[in-house]
Design an enzyme around this catalytic site. Structure first.
Site, mmCIF file in Angstrom:
data_model
loop_
_atom_site.group_PDB
_atom_site.id
_atom_site.type_symbol
_atom_site.label_atom_id
_atom_site.label_comp_id
_atom_site.label_asym_id
_atom_site.label_seq_id
_atom_site.Cartn_x
_atom_site.Cartn_y
_atom_site.Cartn_z
ATOM 1 N N GLU A 42 -23.572 60.398 47.933
ATOM 2 C CA GLU A 42 -24.299 61.462 48.619
ATOM 3 C C GLU A 42 -24.899 62.489 47.663
ATOM 4 O O GLU A 42 -25.775 63.264 48.035
ATOM 5 C CB GLU A 42 -23.409 62.159 49.633
ATOM 6 C CG GLU A 42 -22.362 63.071 49.053
ATOM 7 C CD GLU A 42 -21.658 63.861 50.147
ATOM 8 O OE1 GLU A 42 -21.583 65.091 49.996
ATOM 9 O OE2 GLU A 42 -21.194 63.262 51.136
ATOM 10 N N GLU A 81 -28.792 50.440 67.837
ATOM 11 C CA GLU A 81 -28.692 50.315 69.290
ATOM 12 C C GLU A 81 -30.041 50.288 69.999
ATOM 13 O O GLU A 81 -30.116 49.945 71.181
ATOM 14 C CB GLU A 81 -27.847 51.474 69.842
ATOM 15 C CG GLU A 81 -26.375 51.354 69.464
ATOM 16 C CD GLU A 81 -25.529 52.499 69.984
ATOM 17 O OE1 GLU A 81 -26.095 53.584 70.247
ATOM 18 O OE2 GLU A 81 -24.316 52.309 70.130
#
Length: 302
Positions: free
Chosen positions: A118, A87
């Protein structure tokens, strides 16, 4: 008998103490329960404002020297980091590589779980190493638990390159904070759905990342007043927004603002400088470059 599972020691994994059978509640009560839990998050983030402020200044100082901001996480934390990074270019007119988001398991993990990703500390190290890190870069490790191996591996590699390292977690006294130069720990406590850190933890993480990246951009001169003057108009909505920004910042009329934007290749900051200084786009760009991109230093602060 006490549990020997380390997850049980994490506040985000604990039972909330209410003994609530969620399925037995009316929908109106469920909505209120989630909203009540969320209502505490902003206050909990507030407890971390001193370290968040220190992080903003440290990030901006390095970015002013050509450094990048790199978010690293797994699962929800990784997705929020990638979201924040994606963004920044349309909002502040930055090149895509200035703020980077890395997620365990790569782009596929944005929409689907990648099993075991992960838990791979080596992959975290390799992913940040692939960016050719420098001492001017900042790496933000994001993990609600504060103990995700992928993120710990990334921070260790970043520190080895002299990067500024920042930890964002939702537990206290975490391994992630211990591995970072600055540790931001927002103790959100138990989730409404036990262990579902996309809830309060996700909200807290989004708030922290918004603050870090947005205010770093402010310190870099990407705003004027509270206007996103480094916006570059690339679609109709942004063109309308850019015209309003130029009108507000320069005092010019809409037609004059639109003409200046066209001459400035849609760059609002350049258009404002042109109108206030009464010069063409090349001279406005030169003045902005000489001022390090700080529009206020070129046309005066308002």
């Amino acid at each position: 008998m006490p549990s020997d599972d380390p997850l049980d020691a994490l506040a985000t994994e604990a039972l909330d103490g209410t003994g609530t059978d969620l399925a037995a509640l009316a929908t109106a009560d469920l909505v209120r329960l989630v909203n009540d839990a969320d209502a505490d998050v902003a206050g909990l983030v507030r407890t971390q404002l001193p370290v968040i402020g220190a992080a903003v200044d440290a990030i901006a100082e390095r970015m002013a020297r050509g450094g990048r901001l790199v978010h690293v996480g797994a699962g929800t934390s990784g997705r929020l980091g990638v979201l924040d990074a994606s963004e920044i270019p349309p909002t502040f007119g930055t090149p895509p590589g200035l703020v980077v988001g890395l997620i365990a398991g790569g782009p596929a993990a944005l929409v689907s779980a990648v099993e075991g990703a992960e838990d791979d500390a080596g992959a975290g190290a390799r992913d940040v190493e692939a960016l050719a890190l420098t001492e001017a870069d900042t790496v933000v490790g994001i993990a609600a638990s504060g103990r995700t191996p992928y993120v710990l591996g990334a921070l260790a590699a970043a520190r080895a390159h002299g990067c500024l390292t920042i930890a964002v977690s939702c537990n206290t006294s975490t391994p992630l904070s211990a591995a970072a130069d600055l540790g931001i720990e927002v103790p959100v406590g138990p989730e409404v759905v036990r262990g579902s850190t996309r809830l309060r933890s996700g909200t807290a993480t989004k708030m922290v990342l918004n603050t870090l990246s947005t205010l770093a951009m402010v310190r870099l001169g990407k705003t004027y007043g509270n206007l996103m003057v480094d916006l570059r108009a690339t679609n109709e909505k942004l063109r309308r927004r850019a015209v309003r920004i130029v009108v507000t910042a320069s005092g010019a009329g809409e037609d004059e603002a639109a003409a200046a934007l066209a001459a400035a290749d849609g760059h609002a900051k350049t258009a404002v400088a042109m109108l206030v200084l009464g010069v063409g786009a090349p001279a406005a760009r030169a003045a902005l470059e000489a001022a390090g991109g700080q529009l206020g230093d070129v046309v005066g602060h308002r």
